[in-house]
Design a protein around this motif. Structure first.
Motif, mmCIF file in Angstrom:
data_model
loop_
_atom_site.group_PDB
_atom_site.id
_atom_site.type_symbol
_atom_site.label_atom_id
_atom_site.label_comp_id
_atom_site.label_asym_id
_atom_site.label_seq_id
_atom_site.Cartn_x
_atom_site.Cartn_y
_atom_site.Cartn_z
ATOM 1 N N UNK A 96 0.827 -1.205 0.000
ATOM 2 C CA UNK A 96 0.000 0.000 0.000
ATOM 3 C C UNK A 96 0.862 1.257 0.000
ATOM 4 N N UNK A 97 1.847 1.268 0.902
ATOM 5 C CA UNK A 97 2.704 2.446 1.000
ATOM 6 C C UNK A 97 3.521 2.645 -0.279
ATOM 7 N N UNK A 151 -16.211 2.067 12.186
ATOM 8 C CA UNK A 151 -15.287 1.516 11.197
ATOM 9 C C UNK A 151 -14.166 0.784 11.921
ATOM 10 N N UNK A 152 -13.457 -0.102 11.216
ATOM 11 C CA UNK A 152 -12.354 -0.816 11.861
ATOM 12 C C UNK A 152 -11.310 0.166 12.387
ATOM 13 N N UNK A 153 -10.826 -0.116 13.584
ATOM 14 C CA UNK A 153 -9.789 0.741 14.150
ATOM 15 C C UNK A 153 -8.442 0.326 13.571
ATOM 16 N N UNK A 154 -7.816 1.209 12.844
ATOM 17 C CA UNK A 154 -6.533 0.899 12.225
ATOM 18 C C UNK A 154 -5.431 1.689 12.906
ATOM 19 N N UNK A 155 -4.255 1.089 12.976
ATOM 20 C CA UNK A 155 -3.115 1.754 13.570
ATOM 21 C C UNK A 155 -2.549 2.827 12.653
ATOM 22 N N UNK A 156 -1.645 3.674 13.195
ATOM 23 C CA UNK A 156 -1.052 4.751 12.398
ATOM 24 C C UNK A 156 -0.432 4.288 11.076
ATOM 25 N N UNK A 210 -3.241 4.030 8.655
ATOM 26 C CA UNK A 210 -3.781 5.344 8.316
ATOM 27 C C UNK A 210 -2.856 6.051 7.327
ATOM 28 N N UNK A 211 -1.558 5.906 7.551
ATOM 29 C CA UNK A 211 -0.579 6.510 6.634
ATOM 30 C C UNK A 211 -0.692 5.879 5.245
ATOM 31 N N UNK A 212 -0.865 4.559 5.230
ATOM 32 C CA UNK A 212 -0.997 3.866 3.945
ATOM 33 C C UNK A 212 -2.251 4.329 3.207
ATOM 34 N N UNK A 213 -3.358 4.428 3.933
ATOM 35 C CA UNK A 213 -4.604 4.870 3.295
ATOM 36 C C UNK A 213 -4.456 6.294 2.771
ATOM 37 N N UNK A 214 -3.756 7.137 3.539
ATOM 38 C CA UNK A 214 -3.540 8.523 3.111
ATOM 39 C C UNK A 214 -2.714 8.563 1.830
ATOM 40 N N UNK A 215 -1.634 7.806 1.825
ATOM 41 C CA UNK A 215 -0.739 7.815 0.666
ATOM 42 C C UNK A 215 -1.459 7.313 -0.583
ATOM 43 N N UNK A 216 -2.204 6.235 -0.433
ATOM 44 C CA UNK A 216 -2.880 5.656 -1.603
ATOM 45 C C UNK A 216 -3.952 6.597 -2.141
#
Lengths: 310, 208
Positions: B63-64, B114-119, B122-128
């Motif tokens: 993802x990253x 929503x599912x609780x995701x770690x930092x 969250x960074x991966x989702x932001x980048x994508x």
């Protein structure tokens, strides 16, 4: 036209139609994703809750073998069920090396019968993790369980051993979306869940109802009302309806034969550079050069006029 | 580069009544080839990321890595060409919030959390999400827009966006994906703004 602009009336209608179509289409596919992190496929339940009975498929098992390395230690590895709903990961030397066949056999199987979890609400199947060798003293292995996108995220992993008593194993953070993991120094049977009071809030897929209608109204109002509202409050916002852009570029009937641009209009650099009918030289120029050509042409005209006047 | 034509240009293009920005234009082989190359590269990155995500333990890295690659691909162009800028930022942000509301509306009806995701996630989702917007509605949109007009750019980006999600989403999800791509693409076309789609996509991804 590189700067942001307000959408035209036609564009607003198209946007509203596209927004409505998206809401309807996404609403038909629970749980209403458009993208996000990839949702897992349908969860395979041993005993599906009523709302997941239709189309449920039985969960799959996972098996793996690890051969003791030349250094006499069991190498790191992982075993995962065929449907990727449960996994076991371990580091070097996590298992006691067997004396006979130098191979550690690991099995993960979904369990149909298990002790009553009491006040716990389990949101996954119960999986039993077994190995032909025990976990080495001072080592832990990582247990990972995937849960359905349709249930509330579990608070922890719970497990029981040969005594049949459920114990809590704190979650160690998600290794991937919709997955919960924990570490343990003893194998046994595990499931993800939460104390019963904190769950039961997951809602079953429903059809369109009031919140959707209200939401649609909000969106339509925002889409229709935002441009005039902000234009009223912030007249300096760049961009006008597409019909206005031609006013930036005078037609070819100007005395000089060159388009004229004013100094102030250069602040809106880039606008109107696509509307080039009658300007073949500009059509041939790259978009980023067009405004520079227009401005240069206007400077030439002005200096020529100044020369004529003097 | 568009071929030179003067008064007969509109006639040649076959749509004299359309505004200039929406009119299909004559396309040379070089820009067309560039668009095909760009689209292939984006598709390769997206599919490669989706395939890598399936390998146990690779999801976060994939993802990253995929997100960063898409960001790099998109940012290899001028910000104004991509639809980025600081002018009218209030309007751009407000537009992004409107997009967020629309994108989240179907899920918000069903979801209580929503599912609780770690930092890292969250960074991966932001980048994508940022990378996808820069690549699809940013660079690819600009490239197609320059040679074939805005509405063609909306169509092309929607088609490629949907194709890019074929490997990562079950078939039933592809229609909402296409609808979201069409909506975001139309927004980009109508407002010439990419800040709104980036904000909407980002917030919706983080919430989901």
């Amino acid at each position: 036209m590189n700067g942001a602009r307000w959408p035209s009336r036609r564009a607003v209608i198209l946007l509203a139609a596209a927004a409505t179509a998206y809401v309807i289409v996404a609403g038909l596919v629970p749980p209403g994703f458009f993208d996000g992190l990839t949702p897992p496929g349908p969860y395979r339940w041993v005993n599906p809750p009523a709302r997941f009975t239709a189309g449920n498929q039985p969960p799959l098992s996972g098996f793996g073998t690890v051969t003791v390395g030349s250094d006499g230690r069991v190498p790191p590895g992982s075993v995962i069920t065929a449907d990727t709903q449960a996994a076991l990961s371990f580091g070097t030397g996590a298992f006691v090396p067997p004396r006979r066949d130098r191979t550690v056999r690991i099995a993960i199987t979904p369990e149909r019968r298990f002790p009553d979890p009491g006040p716990l609400s389990l949101v996954t199947n119960v999986y039993c993790f077994r190995a032909s060798s025990p976990i080495a003293p001072g080592h832990t292995v990582q247990v990972g369980l995937t849960y359905s996108a349709y249930v509330l995220p579990p608070a922890a992993i719970y497990g029981y051993g040969s005594d049949g008593r459920w114990r809590r194993f704190p979650a160690e953070g998600a290794s991937s979306p919709y997955t919960i993991t924990t570490s343990t120094d003893r194998l046994g049977c595990f499931a993800a869940g939460s104390p019963r009071t904190a769950t039961d809030a997951a809602t079953a897929p429903k059809g369109l109802h009031l919140p959707v209608l209200v939401g649609l109204l909000v969106v339509l109002l925002l889409l229709a009302g935002m441009p005039p509202l902000l234009r009223h409050r912030n007249p300096g916002f760049p961009g006008r309806p597409p019909g206005d852009v031609t006013s930036e570029i005078p037609g070819p009937t100007q005395a000089s034969g060159h388009p004229i641009a004013t100094e102030s209009s250069s602040e809106r650099e880039g606008e109107g550079v696509d509307d080039l009918e009658g300007y073949p030289a500009l059509e041939d120029a790259p978009r980023e050069r067009r405004w520079a050509l227009i401005t240069a042409g206007s400077r030439q005209v002005r200096s020529r006029e100044r020369g004529r006047q003097s | 580069m568009t071929r030179s034509c003067s008064t007969s240009c509109a006639e040649l293009n076959g749509s004299p009544n359309l505004p200039a920005r929406d009119r299909p234009r004559l396309v040379g082989w070089r820009p067309a080839l560039q668009i095909v190359g760009l689209a292939s590269l984006i598709l390769t990155l997206e599919w490669g990321r989706a395939l890598a995500e399936r390998r146990p333990g690779w999801a976060l890295t994939a993802l990253l890595g995929g997100g960063v690659a898409l960001c790099g691909l998109g940012l290899a162009s001028s910000p104004r060409r991509l639809g980025l800028g600081l002018d009218g930022m209030a309007g751009r942000i407000l537009g992004g919030l409107v997009l967020t509301v629309v994108l989240l509306l179907p899920a918000s009806v069903r979801w209580s959390s929503a599912p609780a995701l770690g930092p890292p996630w969250l960074l991966a989702a932001t980048t994508v999400s940022i990378g996808e917007e820069l690549a699809f509605r940013g660079r690819l949109f600009a490239a197609v827009d320059e040679v074939a007009g805005g509405l063609a750019a909306v169509g092309a980006t929607t088609a490629l966006w949907t194709a890019a999600h074929v490997l990562s989403h079950p078939p039933a999800f592809l229609l909402p994906v296409a609808a979201a791509g069409l909506f975001l693409g139309l927004w980009r076309w109508a407002t010439r703004d990419l800040v709104g789609p980036i904000l909407g996509h980002l917030l919706a991804d983080l919430a989901l």
